[in-house]
Design an enzyme around this catalytic site. Structure first.
Site, PDB file in Angstrom:
ATOM      1  N   HIS A  19       0.858  -1.087   0.011  1.00  0.00           N
ATOM      2  CA  HIS A  19      -0.110   0.150  -0.037  1.00  0.00           C
ATOM      3  C   HIS A  19       1.003   1.050   0.007  1.00  0.00           C
ATOM      4  O   HIS A  19       2.001   1.011   0.276  1.00  0.00           O
ATOM      5  CB  HIS A  19      -0.695   0.107   1.135  1.00  0.00           C
ATOM      6  CG  HIS A  19      -0.088   0.113   2.327  1.00  0.00           C
ATOM      7  ND1 HIS A  19       0.405   1.170   2.998  1.00  0.00           N
ATOM      8  CD2 HIS A  19       0.130  -0.773   3.353  1.00  0.00           C
ATOM      9  CE1 HIS A  19       0.769   0.976   4.300  1.00  0.00           C
ATOM     10  NE2 HIS A  19       0.831  -0.358   4.398  1.00  0.00           N
ATOM     11  N   GLU A 116      -2.007  -7.102   7.903  1.00  0.00           N
ATOM     12  CA  GLU A 116      -0.697  -6.766   8.590  1.00  0.00           C
ATOM     13  C   GLU A 116      -0.205  -7.755   9.588  1.00  0.00           C
ATOM     14  O   GLU A 116      -1.032  -8.013  10.570  1.00  0.00           O
ATOM     15  CB  GLU A 116      -0.268  -5.436   8.483  1.00  0.00           C
ATOM     16  CG  GLU A 116       1.222  -4.976   9.081  1.00  0.00           C
ATOM     17  CD  GLU A 116       2.392  -5.503   8.117  1.00  0.00           C
ATOM     18  OE1 GLU A 116       2.429  -6.564   7.872  1.00  0.00           O
ATOM     19  OE2 GLU A 116       3.132  -4.624   7.484  1.00  0.00           O
TER      20      GLU A 116
END
Length: 285
Positions: A19, A116
C-alpha cells in the site's frame, strides 16, 4: 509493448503491491491492525503505480490483461491502493481494444488473511523507541509481545499461497483438475454473512474487492496472473514462504510503500522464484 524480458515466460505471475504511504509509515511507527487511511501522497503514489506501470503498454513487468484474480487486505490503506488501480489500469480497456479487463476477467476478493502482522504491544511504536529498552530486538527474530509470531504470519501466508498455486495450476488441494476453488477465510470471516452476498458493481462497472466464497479458474492458462495488495511485513513473509523458506527470511526482503514485486516460476509450476523485487521507479519525480 517492449521486447519481452525474462520477467515473462510461459508461466503465470503473482504481483505483490504494498500500500501507499500513511502517516504512521511515514513516521516509522509499526502499523498492524490499526486501520488508518493513506495520506494524500499515498493516494498519489498508488495513482503513479497505476499510470506508470499497470496502464503503461511500453513496460514488460506487469501484464494487466492477464490478471484474473485480485486479493486485497481489508484494511483501508490496502483497499485505497487497490481502488487507485481499479479506477486506473484495472478498469481500462484491454490493449487490443476489447472489453474492460476488470469487468470481464478480474475477480476481486478481500480476505483478512492478508492483514498486516499484529504487533501487539508495539502497535504504533517505532523501532527506535523499542531499541531503547531492547537494544538487540528484531521483529523477525523476537516477534512482538502480545502480537503474532512469525510462524503465525507465515501460516496465513501459506493459506493464500496454496490458493494462488492451485489457481495457477488449475488443481484442487488434492491435485485434481478443477474450475473453481474455495476461498480461504479466517474463523471470523467464516462466521460472517457478508461473504455470502453478491459482489456489487461500482459506478465504473468494475468489481470491488468483497468477501465471497469461491473463485473461478479461467480455462486459458495464460490468463491466471494474480495481484495481491497488502502490507510490508506480511508480504516479506509471504515472499519467503513463496520460496518455501522459513518466514524469518523475510527479514532480508525490504519493501517500500507503493512498490510492486513479481513472483513466478522457472522450469515448472513447482519451482517458485522471485522475478522482480521492490520496484519503485514509478515514484521517481
Amino acid at each position: 509493448m517492449t521486447t519481452p524480458s525474462t520477467v515473462h515466460g510461459q508461466y503465470p505471475r503473482v504481483y505483490l503491491v504494498r500500500h501507499g504511504t500513511t502517516e504512521w509509515s511515514q513516521n516509522g511507527r509499526h502499523t498492524g491492525l490499526t486501520d488508518i487511511p493513506l495520506l494524500p501522497i499515498g493516494v498519489e503514489q498508488a495513482g503513479l503505480l497505476s499510470s506508470r506501470i499497470f496502464e503503461n503498454p511500453h513496460q514488460d513487468m506487469v501484464h494487466i490483461d492477464n490478471i484474473t484474480l485480485v486479493l486485497v487486505s481489508p484494511l483501508k490503506r490496502a483497499q485505497q491502493t487497490y481502488e487507485q488501480l481499479r479506477n486506473g489500469g484495472l478498469s481500462k480497456q484491454l490493449h487490443d481494444g476489447t472489453a474492460p479487463s476488470c469487468f470481464t476477467r478480474t475477480q476481486a476478493r478481500t480476505t483478512s488473511l492478508l492483514t498486516e502482522w499484529d504487533y501487539g504491544d508495539y502497535e504504533g511504536v517505532t523501532t527506535k523507541e523499542i531499541l531503547k529498552t531492547r537494544p538487540n530486538w528484531s521483529l523477525f527474530g523476537d516477534n512482538a509481545p502480545g502480537g503474532e509470531t512469525v510462524e503465525q504470519v507465515a501460516a496465513r501466508a501459506d493459506a493464500v499461497i496454496e490458493l494462488i498455486h492451485n489457481y495457477q495450476r488449475g488443481l484442487d488441494s488434492q491435485g485434481n483438475p478443477t474450475s473453481t476453488l474455495k476461498m480461504p477465510f479466517t474463523e471470523l470471516e467464516t462466521q460472517s454473512k457478508n461473504k455470502e452476498t453478491n459482489t456489487p458493481m461500482t459506478d465504473e462497472g468494475c468489481l470491488a474487492a468483497e468477501y465471497k466464497t469461491m473463485v473461478t479458474i479461467p480455462e486459458e492458462k495464460g490468463r491466471r496472473d494474480v495481484l495481491v495488495v497488502a502490507h510490508g511485513h506480511f508480504l516479506r513473509v509471504f515472499a519467503a514462504r513463496w520460496l518455501k523458506e522459513d518466514g524469518l527470511h523475510g527479514k532480508n526482503l525490504v519493501l517500500d510503500t507503493a512498490s510492486v514485486s513479481v513472483l513466478g516460476y522457472e522450469h515448472t509450476l513447482e519451482e517458485r522464484v522471485i522475478k522482480v523485487w521492490n520496484q519503485s521507479n514509478h515514484l521517481w519525480k
